[in-house]
Scaffold this motif. Structure first.
Motif, short mmCIF file in Angstrom:
data_model
loop_
_atom_site.label_atom_id
_atom_site.label_comp_id
_atom_site.label_asym_id
_atom_site.label_seq_id
_atom_site.Cartn_x
_atom_site.Cartn_y
_atom_site.Cartn_z
N LYS A 129 0.92 -1.18 -0.03
CA LYS A 129 0.00 -0.05 0.05
C LYS A 129 1.13 1.34 0.05
O LYS A 129 0.70 2.19 -0.77
CB LYS A 129 -0.87 0.10 1.23
N SER A 130 1.98 1.16 0.90
CA SER A 130 2.99 2.23 0.83
C SER A 130 3.54 2.62 -0.47
O SER A 130 3.68 3.85 -0.84
CB SER A 130 3.94 2.25 2.05
N MET A 131 3.77 1.62 -1.27
CA MET A 131 4.62 1.74 -2.55
C MET A 131 3.36 2.15 -3.57
O MET A 131 3.75 3.18 -4.44
CB MET A 131 4.75 0.12 -2.97
N VAL A 132 2.36 1.79 -3.42
CA VAL A 132 1.32 2.22 -4.55
C VAL A 132 0.90 3.83 -4.17
O VAL A 132 0.76 4.68 -5.27
CB VAL A 132 0.03 1.44 -4.27
N LEU A 133 0.97 4.32 -2.84
CA LEU A 133 0.71 5.52 -2.61
C LEU A 133 1.80 6.43 -3.19
O LEU A 133 1.60 7.74 -3.15
CB LEU A 133 0.63 5.69 -1.20
N THR A 134 3.06 5.89 -3.45
CA THR A 134 4.02 6.85 -4.15
C THR A 134 3.69 7.32 -5.36
O THR A 134 4.00 8.39 -6.07
CB THR A 134 5.60 6.10 -4.11
N LEU A 135 2.72 6.57 -6.12
CA LEU A 135 2.16 6.87 -7.36
C LEU A 135 0.91 7.48 -7.44
O LEU A 135 0.61 8.61 -8.09
CB LEU A 135 2.13 5.71 -8.29
N PHE A 136 0.09 7.27 -6.51
CA PHE A 136 -1.50 7.63 -6.57
C PHE A 136 -1.64 8.44 -5.32
O PHE A 136 -2.90 8.79 -5.02
CB PHE A 136 -2.49 6.52 -6.48
N GLY A 137 -0.62 8.82 -4.54
CA GLY A 137 -0.72 9.68 -3.31
C GLY A 137 -0.78 11.30 -3.90
O GLY A 137 -0.88 11.51 -5.12
N TYR A 138 -1.12 12.02 -2.85
CA TYR A 138 -1.22 13.59 -3.19
C TYR A 138 -0.33 14.13 -4.14
O TYR A 138 -0.44 14.68 -5.15
CB TYR A 138 -1.02 14.25 -1.82
N ASP A 139 1.27 14.07 -3.71
CA ASP A 139 2.17 14.58 -4.53
C ASP A 139 2.15 14.05 -6.11
O ASP A 139 2.24 14.39 -6.75
CB ASP A 139 3.53 14.24 -4.03
N GLY A 140 2.04 12.63 -6.09
CA GLY A 140 2.02 11.71 -7.58
C GLY A 140 0.82 12.30 -8.19
O GLY A 140 0.94 12.74 -9.55
N LEU A 141 -0.58 12.66 -7.72
CA LEU A 141 -1.50 12.92 -8.45
C LEU A 141 -1.42 14.46 -8.88
O LEU A 141 -1.98 15.03 -10.13
CB LEU A 141 -2.89 12.91 -7.64
N LYS A 142 -0.78 15.20 -8.07
CA LYS A 142 -0.57 16.87 -8.34
C LYS A 142 0.24 16.89 -9.69
O LYS A 142 -0.09 17.56 -10.63
CB LYS A 142 -0.05 17.33 -7.35
N LYS A 143 1.21 16.08 -9.86
CA LYS A 143 2.07 16.20 -10.91
C LYS A 143 1.32 15.56 -12.09
O LYS A 143 1.49 15.75 -13.27
CB LYS A 143 3.49 15.00 -10.62
N MET A 144 0.12 14.55 -11.83
CA MET A 144 -0.28 13.80 -13.03
C MET A 144 -1.37 14.76 -13.58
O MET A 144 -1.66 14.30 -14.76
CB MET A 144 -0.84 12.60 -12.36
N LEU A 145 -1.92 15.80 -12.82
CA LEU A 145 -2.93 16.50 -13.55
C LEU A 145 -2.91 17.20 -14.94
O LEU A 145 -3.79 16.86 -15.73
CB LEU A 145 -3.13 17.58 -12.44
N PRO A 146 -1.70 17.65 -15.20
CA PRO A 146 -1.63 18.13 -16.70
C PRO A 146 -1.69 17.15 -17.71
O PRO A 146 -2.42 17.29 -18.67
CB PRO A 146 -0.29 18.85 -16.45
N GLN A 147 -0.98 16.05 -17.17
CA GLN A 147 -1.25 14.74 -18.43
C GLN A 147 -2.51 14.07 -18.28
O GLN A 147 -2.97 13.89 -19.53
CB GLN A 147 0.08 13.77 -17.84
N VAL A 148 -3.36 14.32 -17.49
CA VAL A 148 -4.66 13.70 -17.48
C VAL A 148 -5.41 14.59 -18.31
O VAL A 148 -6.45 14.02 -19.21
CB VAL A 148 -5.36 13.46 -15.93
N GLU A 149 -5.30 15.92 -18.03
CA GLU A 149 -6.19 16.96 -18.60
C GLU A 149 -5.73 17.08 -20.06
O GLU A 149 -6.62 16.83 -21.11
CB GLU A 149 -5.84 18.29 -18.24
N LEU A 150 -4.54 16.85 -20.62
CA LEU A 150 -3.85 16.70 -22.03
C LEU A 150 -4.67 15.46 -22.57
O LEU A 150 -5.02 15.44 -23.80
CB LEU A 150 -2.46 16.87 -21.84
#
Length: 466
Positions: A129-150
Motif C-alpha cells: 500500500k505504501s508503494m502504491v501511494l508513491t504513485l497515487f498519493g497527493y504529490d503523485g496526483l498533483k504532478k499527474m493532473l496536466p497529463q490527465v487533462e492533456l
C-alpha cells in the motif's frame, strides 16, 4: 430383499441428514436467519441472475425484506453472512486484521493471483500500500493532473470527429493507455502485442460461473490473465537485464525494491501487484465515467449545475487558455458530490468479503471464526440507492463513513480512490465546457451482479460554439 431395504433406508437417512446439516450450519451461538439454498449450489444462481435496476440488487433487497439487514446464505459453496447493516459493515471494516481479515473465494485468487494485494495481510499489505501511494498519493496526483487533462482533451477531440463513439470502450481505452504509461511505460502503437485486449478477455469472465472449460467466459478470463502476466514477466526480465539509471515509471520503482538487500518483495508479488493495478485503474473508472455521462443525459438539471461549476472556473481564470490548476480541481465541490454518488452506483464490486478471525456476537447473532462476511454495498440508510446527486455530507468526504462505502473502508480503503476522482473530474470538466452530446443508442445497464452495458452506450459529440 431386507438387505436392499436397509441400504436404501440408510441412504435416505444419510441424504436427509446431509441436507439438514447444509441448511442448518453448526454454530456455537445463534446464526442470523436466511436460506442456504440448494445443496452444493446454495443461492449462487439467484446471486448471478441478471437485473436492470439501479436500486438495491433484487438478491439483497428480497432477503433484507424477508430476514432483515443481516442474513445467512451460501454462495459458490461457501457459507456467508451478508451484512446490509451500515453499523455492522463499518465495524467490520474498522476491525481489519484484528477481528476480521480480507478474504476472497478460490476462484478470485485463481484469477488475480495467489499473491494479489487483496489476499495479503499485515506487514506485506502495508508495504505494498505504501508503494502504491508513491504513485497515487497527493504529490503523485498533483504532478499527474496536466497529463490527465492533456489526454482527456486529445481523446474528446478525436471522438468529436467520429459519427458515433461507444463511451464504455472509448473511456476504457483512454484510461488504460494513460495508466499503462504511468505504470509500465506501455505504448500501444509500439507494442507487438495488444495488452488491453488481454484485459478485456479477462474482464468478460471476471464475474461468471467458475467453469474452466474451453469456450466459457471463465476460461477466457484465465487465458487473458495468462497472456497479460506473460507480457509483464517478459518486461520485468528485460528491464532487469537492461536496468535504467533513473526510474521512469512505477515498474522501475518496483524493480528497484525487488533488488534491495533484505527486501520482502518477490517477483511474483510484484507481477500480481502490477496486474491488479492495471485492471483496477481503468475498468472501474471507465464504468463509473460512462454511467456518469448517462446520468447527465438523463437529468438536465444536474448537467446544468455541473456545467455552471466548471464554466465558473474558466471565467475566474486570468488566462483563459491555461490548464487546470490543483486549486481549481480541489474547488469542484458539486462535481465531487456527483462523482461519489455515481461511484456508489457504478461500483464494479458487488460485495466485499471478510473472514472472521474470532467468534463475533452482534445483535444476538454469532458469527464463528470460520464464517465469512459479505458486506454488500447499500445506500445511506442501508436501503436506498436511488441516484439523487444531492449527496449527504458523509458522501463528500474522501474517506468512508457508515453511510458511504463505495471505496471500501478502514485499513483497506481503496488507494486508487483519489486517482479515480481525478480522472473523472478532469474528463467531465473538458466534456461539459467544450462539448455537447446526443445519445444514439444503448445506455441500458445490466448487473450480473457486476455492472455492464450489454449494448454499449453510443453518443455523438459536438463542439460547443460560443
Amino acid at each position: 430383499m431386507w438387505a436392499l431395504f436397509i441400504w436404501v433406508s440408510l441412504l435416505v437417512i444419510s441424504i436427509t441428514h446431509w441436507v439438514y446439516s447444509w441448511r442448518n450450519p453448526k454454530c456455537k451461538g445463534k446464526l442470523p436467519p436466511g436460506s442456504m439454498g440448494l445443496p452444493l449450489l446454495g443461492e449462487t444462481i439467484q446471486f448471478f441472475k441478471p437485473n436492470t435496476t439501479s436500486d438495491i440488487p433484487p438478491f439483497i433487497k428480497e432477503r433484507v425484506k424477508k430476514y432483515g439487514s443481516i442474513f445467512k446464505t451460501n454462495l459458490v459453496g461457501r457459507t456467508v453472512i451478508v451484512s446490509a447493516d451500515p453499523d455492522l459493515s463499518y465495524f467490520v471494516f474498522q476491525q481489519e486484521g484484528r477481528r476480521f481479515q480480507s478474504w476472497y473465494p478460490d476462484t478470485f485468487t485463481n484469477i488475480f493471483g495467489k499473491n494479489n494485494v487483496g489476499s495479503l495481510h499485515g506487514l506485506m499489505y502495508k508495504y505494498l500500500k505504501s508503494m502504491v501511494l508513491t504513485l497515487f498519493g497527493y504529490d503523485g496526483l498533483k504532478k499527474m493532473l496536466p497529463q490527465v487533462e492533456l489526454t482527456a482533451n486529445k481523446r474528446l477531440e478525436l471522438w468529436s470527429n467520429q459519427e458515433s463513439v461507444e463511451l464504455k470502450d472509448a473511456t476504457a481505452s483512454m484510461i488504460f493507455d494513460l495508466t499503462a504509461k504511468k505504470l509500465i511505460s506501455h505504448d500501444p502503437d509500439k507494442s507487438s502485442e495488444n495488452l488491453r485486449a488481454n484485459f478485456v478477455a479477462f474482464i468478460q469472465g471476471l464475474i461468471s460461473f467458475p467453469f474452466d472449460i474451453p469456450g466459457t467466459a471463465y476460461h477466457k478470463c484465465l487465458k487473458g490473465r495468462e497472456n497479460a502476466m506473460r507480457m509483464l514477466r517478459n518486461m520485468l526480465q528485460e528491464r532487469r537485464r537492461k536496468p535504467r539509471k533513473n526510474p521512469i515509471d512505477f515498474f522501475d520503482y518496483v524493480i528497484e525494491e525487488i533488488q534491495k538487500e533484505g527486501t520482502i518483495l518477490t517477483e511474483e508479488i510484484a507481477l500480481d501487484l502490477m496486474f491488479v493495478l492495471l485492471f483496477a485503474s481503468f475498468e472501474t473508472t471507465s464504468l463509473a465515467l460512462t454511467l456518469a455521462i448517462k446520468f447527465l443525459s438523463d437529468d438536465p438539471e444536474v448537467l446544468k449545475r455541473l456545467t455552471e461549476e466548471h464554466e465558473t472556473i474558466l471565467r475566474n481564470r486570468e488566462d483563459a487558455d491555461s490548464g487546470l490548476t490543483w486549486e481549481e480541481y480541489k474547488s469542484m465541490t458539486y462535481t465531487f458530490q456527483f462523482i461519489n454518488e455515481t461511484a456508489r452506483l457504478a461500483n464494479i464490486v458487488p460485495a466485499i468479503f471478510r473472514k472472521a478471525l474470532i467468534d463475533i456476537k452482534y445483535k444476538d447473532f454469532v458469527n464463528d471464526a470460520h464464517r465469512l462476511y459479505d458486506t454488500s454495498r447499500l445506500g445511506g440508510d442501508g436501503l436506498s440507492t436511488s441516484c439523487t446527486f444531492e449527496s449527504k455530507k458523509e458522501s463528500t468526504a474522501n474517506n468512508a463513513s457508515k453511510h458511504f462505502m463505495a471505496f471500501g473502508g478502514g485499513m483497506r480503503f481503496c488507494v486508487g480512490t483519489d486517482f479515480t476522482k481525478l480522472q473523472m473530474a478532469v474528463v467531465l470538466h473538458s466534456l461539459v465546457t467544450k462539448y455537447r452530446w446526443v445519445e444514439i443508442k444503448g445506455g441500458n445497464i445490466v448487473r450480473t451482479p457486476g455492472l455492464q452495458f450489454p449494448n454499449g452506450y453510443h453518443v455523438r459529440l459536438h463542439k460547443k460554439i460560443y
